[in-house]
Enzyme design. Structure first.
Site, PDB file in Angstrom:
ATOM      1  N   HIS A 144       3.821  38.351 -14.016  1.00 10.70           N
ATOM      2  CA  HIS A 144       3.160  39.595 -14.453  1.00 10.70           C
ATOM      3  C   HIS A 144       3.182  39.828 -15.956  1.00 10.70           C
ATOM      4  O   HIS A 144       2.373  40.593 -16.483  1.00 10.70           O
ATOM      5  CB  HIS A 144       3.753  40.811 -13.730  1.00 10.70           C
ATOM      6  CG  HIS A 144       5.254  40.963 -13.860  1.00 10.70           C
ATOM      7  ND1 HIS A 144       5.877  41.212 -15.064  1.00 10.70           N
ATOM      8  CD2 HIS A 144       6.224  40.929 -12.919  1.00 10.70           C
ATOM      9  CE1 HIS A 144       7.183  41.337 -14.869  1.00 10.70           C
ATOM     10  NE2 HIS A 144       7.419  41.150 -13.578  1.00 10.70           N
TER      11      HIS A 144
ATOM     12  N   HIS B 218      -0.966  38.164 -13.087  1.00  7.86           N
ATOM     13  CA  HIS B 218      -1.029  39.128 -11.991  1.00  7.86           C
ATOM     14  C   HIS B 218      -0.852  40.530 -12.572  1.00  7.86           C
ATOM     15  O   HIS B 218       0.042  40.784 -13.378  1.00  7.86           O
ATOM     16  CB  HIS B 218       0.088  38.863 -10.971  1.00  7.86           C
ATOM     17  CG  HIS B 218      -0.196  37.713 -10.076  1.00  7.86           C
ATOM     18  ND1 HIS B 218      -0.536  37.857  -8.752  1.00  7.86           N
ATOM     19  CD2 HIS B 218      -0.209  36.378 -10.322  1.00  7.86           C
ATOM     20  CE1 HIS B 218      -0.728  36.666  -8.217  1.00  7.86           C
ATOM     21  NE2 HIS B 218      -0.542  35.751  -9.154  1.00  7.86           N
TER      22      HIS B 218
ATOM     23  N   GLU C  96       3.710  45.395  -8.663  1.00  7.43           N
ATOM     24  CA  GLU C  96       4.396  44.283  -9.318  1.00  7.43           C
ATOM     25  C   GLU C  96       5.869  44.661  -9.393  1.00  7.43           C
ATOM     26  O   GLU C  96       6.211  45.850  -9.535  1.00  7.43           O
ATOM     27  CB  GLU C  96       3.836  44.020 -10.717  1.00  7.43           C
ATOM     28  CG  GLU C  96       2.374  43.593 -10.743  1.00  7.43           C
ATOM     29  CD  GLU C  96       2.115  42.268 -10.053  1.00  7.43           C
ATOM     30  OE1 GLU C  96       3.060  41.439  -9.991  1.00  7.43           O
ATOM     31  OE2 GLU C  96       0.992  42.056  -9.571  1.00  7.43           O
TER      32      GLU C  96
ATOM     33  N   ASP D 229      -5.569  43.281  -9.342  1.00  5.46           N
ATOM     34  CA  ASP D 229      -5.397  42.736  -7.994  1.00  5.46           C
ATOM     35  C   ASP D 229      -5.976  43.680  -6.943  1.00  5.46           C
ATOM     36  O   ASP D 229      -6.553  43.236  -5.949  1.00  5.46           O
ATOM     37  CB  ASP D 229      -3.921  42.473  -7.716  1.00  5.46           C
ATOM     38  CG  ASP D 229      -3.419  41.207  -8.408  1.00  5.46           C
ATOM     39  OD1 ASP D 229      -4.219  40.562  -9.110  1.00  5.46           O
ATOM     40  OD2 ASP D 229      -2.235  40.863  -8.250  1.00  5.46           O
TER      41      ASP D 229
ATOM     42  N   ASP E 112      -1.334  47.858  -4.591  1.00  5.34           N
ATOM     43  CA  ASP E 112      -0.590  46.671  -4.996  1.00  5.34           C
ATOM     44  C   ASP E 112       0.533  47.085  -5.927  1.00  5.34           C
ATOM     45  O   ASP E 112       0.436  48.095  -6.647  1.00  5.34           O
ATOM     46  CB  ASP E 112      -1.508  45.661  -5.697  1.00  5.34           C
ATOM     47  CG  ASP E 112      -0.789  44.348  -5.982  1.00  5.34           C
ATOM     48  OD1 ASP E 112      -0.227  43.767  -5.029  1.00  5.34           O
ATOM     49  OD2 ASP E 112      -0.773  43.908  -7.141  1.00  5.34           O
TER      50      ASP E 112
END
Length: 245
Positions: A59, A154, A9, A159, A7
């Site tokens: 985030h 997040h 960001e 995640d 994942d």
């Protein structure tokens, strides 16, 4: 099989607007079992620009916090070596892959698919399993009763950890019927082989008329759900042996 749950960001939603990766996490899973934390990769990255307001609200990683972090060029070798030869598992893969390809191409390092064996998009798989329903990571966690109480913002690492549980829940049925299967000859000397020998041959139970009627009614419901003939009715029924004379 070595799989990597991945994942990122980013500073914004659109790579076309010059947005960059500012956090990346990759969690290793081998044989459907998560590796210990020292086999995971998690890095904050200086994106060399500010985050868009909407992304910052998601985030919470400020420009000031990221200012002293390494740039993507500083971690690219470590990242590529970590994922090399693995299969990536990503929720909404086109988004993350688009940003990864942009960062790699900026450095003349090709595309992420040059380094991995394949990419699984869990969002696409979830849409196939649950058509017409919400299939965000939060929604899937709720559907599979996965605790996400520790996730207020997040973050790439949390995640990944949540996605690993979602992926295992989504795919558990694929191997549940065969998980204990070992060919008779190969497993004869094992504990599993001894257990099978002790319990004897499996019994085959023939459904009665009421059970067959209930099954047919269930298939009728499936037909309506998929707006056509369900797969079970497209398969040819096995021939029934004639009784001995």
């Amino acid at each position: 099989m070595r799989q990597i749950i991945l994942d990122t960001e980013t500073t914004g939603l659109r790579v076309e607007d010059g947005n960059r990766i500012l956090e990346i996490a990759a969690v290793e899973m081998v044989g459907r079992k998560l590796s210990p934390p020292d086999r995971h990769l998690h890095r904050y990255i200086n994106p060399e620009r500010d985050s868009e307001e909407g992304a910052l609200n998601v985030h919470g990683l400020s420009t000031e916090f990221l200012a002293d972090k390494p740039k993507f060029a500083d971690i690219v070798d470590e990242f590529l070596e970590f994922v090399r030869g693995s299969e990536l598992i990503i929720h909404n893969a086109p988004f993350d892959v688009g940003f990864l390809n942009m960062e790699l191409e900026r450095l003349g390092r090709g595309k992420i698919t040059d380094y991995v064996t394949g990419i699984i998009d869990t969002l696409r798989e979830a849409k196939e399993l649950f058509p017409g329903k919400r299939n965000s990571l939060d929604a899937l966690c709720d559907r599979f009763e996965i605790d996400r109480s520790g996730r207020t913002l997040h973050g790439a690492l949390i995640d990944c950890e949540l996605l690993s549980e979602v992926y295992l829940s989504m795919t558990r049925g694929q191997d549940s019927l065969l998980i204990d299967f070992v060919p008779t000859d190969a497993g004869a000397g094992t504990a599993a082989g001894a257990a099978r020998k002790a319990r004897g041959p499996l019994k085959v139970l023939v459904p009665n008329e009421a059970e067959m009627a209930a099954h047919a009614a269930y298939l009728d419901t499936l037909d309506k759900t998929v707006k056509g003939s369900c797969v079970w009715r497209t398969l040819e029924a096995p021939p029934v042996a004639e009784p001995a004379a």
